[in-house]
Scaffold this active site. Structure first.
Site, PDB file in Angstrom:
ATOM      1  N   ASN A   9      27.461 -14.791 -17.510  1.00 45.82           N
ATOM      2  CA  ASN A   9      26.977 -16.491 -17.106  1.00 45.82           C
ATOM      3  C   ASN A   9      26.461 -16.879 -17.563  1.00 45.82           C
ATOM      4  OD1 ASN A   9      26.092 -18.181 -14.916  1.00 45.82           O
ATOM      5  ND2 ASN A   9      24.894 -16.586 -14.004  1.00 45.82           N
ATOM      6  N   TRP A  10      26.743 -18.285 -17.647  1.00 46.31           N
ATOM      7  CA  TRP A  10      26.730 -19.125 -18.854  1.00 46.31           C
ATOM      8  C   TRP A  10      25.425 -20.144 -17.941  1.00 46.31           C
ATOM      9  CZ3 TRP A  10      31.624 -21.529 -21.757  1.00 46.31           C
ATOM     10  CH2 TRP A  10      32.194 -20.336 -22.514  1.00 46.31           C
ATOM     11  N   LYS A  11      25.004 -20.454 -17.055  1.00 44.29           N
ATOM     12  CA  LYS A  11      24.423 -20.946 -16.051  1.00 44.29           C
ATOM     13  C   LYS A  11      24.307 -22.730 -15.937  1.00 44.29           C
ATOM     14  CE  LYS A  11      22.196 -17.282 -15.569  1.00 44.29           C
ATOM     15  NZ  LYS A  11      20.862 -16.163 -14.705  1.00 44.29           N
ATOM     16  N   HIS A  95      24.336 -15.880  -6.301  1.00 40.55           N
ATOM     17  CA  HIS A  95      23.471 -15.537  -7.215  1.00 40.55           C
ATOM     18  C   HIS A  95      21.562 -16.366  -7.413  1.00 40.55           C
ATOM     19  CE1 HIS A  95      21.589 -16.159 -11.537  1.00 40.55           C
ATOM     20  NE2 HIS A  95      22.460 -15.323 -12.085  1.00 40.55           N
ATOM     21  N   GLU A  97      19.567 -17.428  -8.666  1.00 41.11           N
ATOM     22  CA  GLU A  97      19.164 -19.056  -8.835  1.00 41.11           C
ATOM     23  C   GLU A  97      19.584 -19.778  -7.546  1.00 41.11           C
ATOM     24  OE1 GLU A  97      20.692 -18.981 -13.438  1.00 41.11           O
ATOM     25  OE2 GLU A  97      18.747 -17.340 -13.092  1.00 41.11           O
ATOM     26  N   GLU A 167      21.734  -8.261  -9.709  1.00 42.02           N
ATOM     27  CA  GLU A 167      20.284  -8.773 -10.590  1.00 42.02           C
ATOM     28  C   GLU A 167      18.842  -9.064 -10.283  1.00 42.02           C
ATOM     29  OE1 GLU A 167      22.822 -10.927 -12.762  1.00 42.02           O
ATOM     30  OE2 GLU A 167      21.828 -11.972 -11.526  1.00 42.02           O
ATOM     31  N   GLY A 173      16.491 -12.863 -17.162  1.00 43.08           N
ATOM     32  CA  GLY A 173      16.286 -14.220 -18.008  1.00 43.08           C
ATOM     33  C   GLY A 173      14.533 -13.900 -18.538  1.00 43.08           C
ATOM     34  N   SER A 212      18.674  -9.569 -18.077  1.00 39.17           N
ATOM     35  CA  SER A 212      18.715  -9.176 -19.280  1.00 39.17           C
ATOM     36  C   SER A 212      19.141  -8.510 -20.208  1.00 39.17           C
ATOM     37  CB  SER A 212      16.997  -8.951 -19.318  1.00 39.17           C
ATOM     38  OG  SER A 212      16.186  -9.663 -19.514  1.00 39.17           O
ATOM     39  N   GLY A 233      23.525 -13.143 -18.466  1.00 41.26           N
ATOM     40  CA  GLY A 233      23.373 -15.022 -19.057  1.00 41.26           C
ATOM     41  C   GLY A 233      23.197 -15.271 -20.417  1.00 41.26           C
ATOM     42  N   GLY A 234      21.683 -15.048 -21.243  1.00 44.20           N
ATOM     43  CA  GLY A 234      21.342 -15.007 -22.120  1.00 44.20           C
ATOM     44  C   GLY A 234      21.897 -14.806 -23.248  1.00 44.20           C
TER      45      GLY A 234
HETATM   46  P1  13P Z   1      19.816 -12.868 -18.567  1.00 48.39           P
HETATM   47  O1  13P Z   1      20.747 -12.060 -18.780  1.00 48.39           O
HETATM   48  O2  13P Z   1      20.034 -14.075 -18.523  1.00 48.39           O
HETATM   49  O3  13P Z   1      18.713 -11.958 -17.669  1.00 48.39           O
HETATM   50  O4  13P Z   1      20.594 -13.594 -16.708  1.00 48.39           O
HETATM   51  C1  13P Z   1      21.093 -12.852 -16.358  1.00 48.39           C
HETATM   52  C2  13P Z   1      22.095 -13.203 -14.407  1.00 48.39           C
HETATM   53  O5  13P Z   1      21.323 -13.809 -14.138  1.00 48.39           O
HETATM   54  C3  13P Z   1      23.131 -13.624 -15.176  1.00 48.39           C
HETATM   55  O6  13P Z   1      24.054 -14.344 -13.472  1.00 48.39           O
END
Ligand code: 13P
Length: 250
Positions: A9-11, A95, A97, A167, A173, A212, A233-234
């Site tokens: 997920n590149w956000k 998600h 977010e 999640e 993050g 993470s 994510g990251g």
């Molecule tokens: P991180 O891997 O950056 O913690 O993000 C997880 C995430 O929200 C994937 O959707």
């Protein structure tokens, strides 16, 4: 056997230039991964570009969100049929977010889940508790409530063609990963919760872990019996880090 699926997920990150470089890196290493599938979920603005770049490769494409409506006067939104036009196989719904920053309700997320399936796209339904909810001991109740919004509206069979991503919000993050045991405990709860309604659906359900996850912790997480992949994510923003997660499984 549920072979893991790893989705990135590149956000809201990257530029046309950086995303081209990222996809080029992924393409050069995708042959060495050890999972059922690797997928990338770029920002909506870059879907057309990434769709063209990954066409004919083993990299699957996903959206990060979609509208609950099929079409019409919804300025700024993206319909499932539009994601389908760019060969999206997956779309993330609910998600944290979207739930916590944009205020999406369990009911709206359930409608998005259905809109994805109506468009022929597999929804990745995100669930998970806030830090204060974990501290209050309501982690399982929160996950159950978020999943039940889909089951109550569309029946347990709707989960057949879907993925659930657990999640924990406190792990997203933050660099604070749930331990393999903590994650496994919630994944097992989710499977048992669905199994109370339909054991076959529960047995086939892929439950990804997100929060993470990185090349260093992926193998231990993916070794757990109820962790069937990752939503990253990251660590999905650098080709080598993301590919290393794909190689860590199995
Ligand atoms: P991180 O891997 O950056 O913690 O993000 C997880 C995430 O929200 C994937 O959707």
């Amino acid at each position: 056997m549920r072979q893991p699926i790893i989705a990135g997920n590149w956000k809201m990150n990257g530029s046309l230039e950086s995303i081209r470089a990222l996809v080029a890196g992924l393409k050069s290493g995708i042959g060495e991964v050890n999972v059922a599938e690797m997928a990338v979920c770029p920002p909506a603005a870059y879907l057309a570009e990434v769709s063209a770049l990954v066409a004919g490769t083993d990299i699957a494409l996903g959206g990060q969100d979609l509208s609950n409506a099929a079409s019409g006067a919804y300025t700024g939104e993206v319909a499932g049929s539009m994601l389908n036009d760019f060969n999206c196989k997956y779309v993330i719904v609910g998600h944290s977010e979207r739930r916590n920053i944009r205020g999406e309700s369990d009911e709206l997320v359930a409608e998005k889940f259905k809109a994805a399936q109506d468009a022929g796209i597999t929804p990745i339904l995100c669930v998970g508790e806030l830090l204060e909810e974990r501290e209050e001991g309501v982690t399982e109740a929160v996950c159950a409530r978020q999943i039940d919004a889909v089951i109550n509206a569309y029946g347990v069979a709707a989960l057949e063609n879907s993925i659930i991503a657990y999640e924990p919000v406190w792990a997203i993050g933050t660099g604070k990963t749930a331990s393999p045991e903590q994650a496994q405990e919630v994944h097992a709860f989710i499977r048992a919760h669905v199994g109370k309604q339909d054991q076959a659906v529960a047995d086939g359900l892929r439950i990804q872990y997100g929060g993470s996850m990185n090349a260093g912790n992926a193998a231990d997480l993916l070794a757990q019996p109820d962790i069937d992949g990752g939503l990253i994510g990251g660590a999905s923003l650098k080709a080598e880090d993301f590919l290393a997660i794909g190689r860590a499984a199995g």
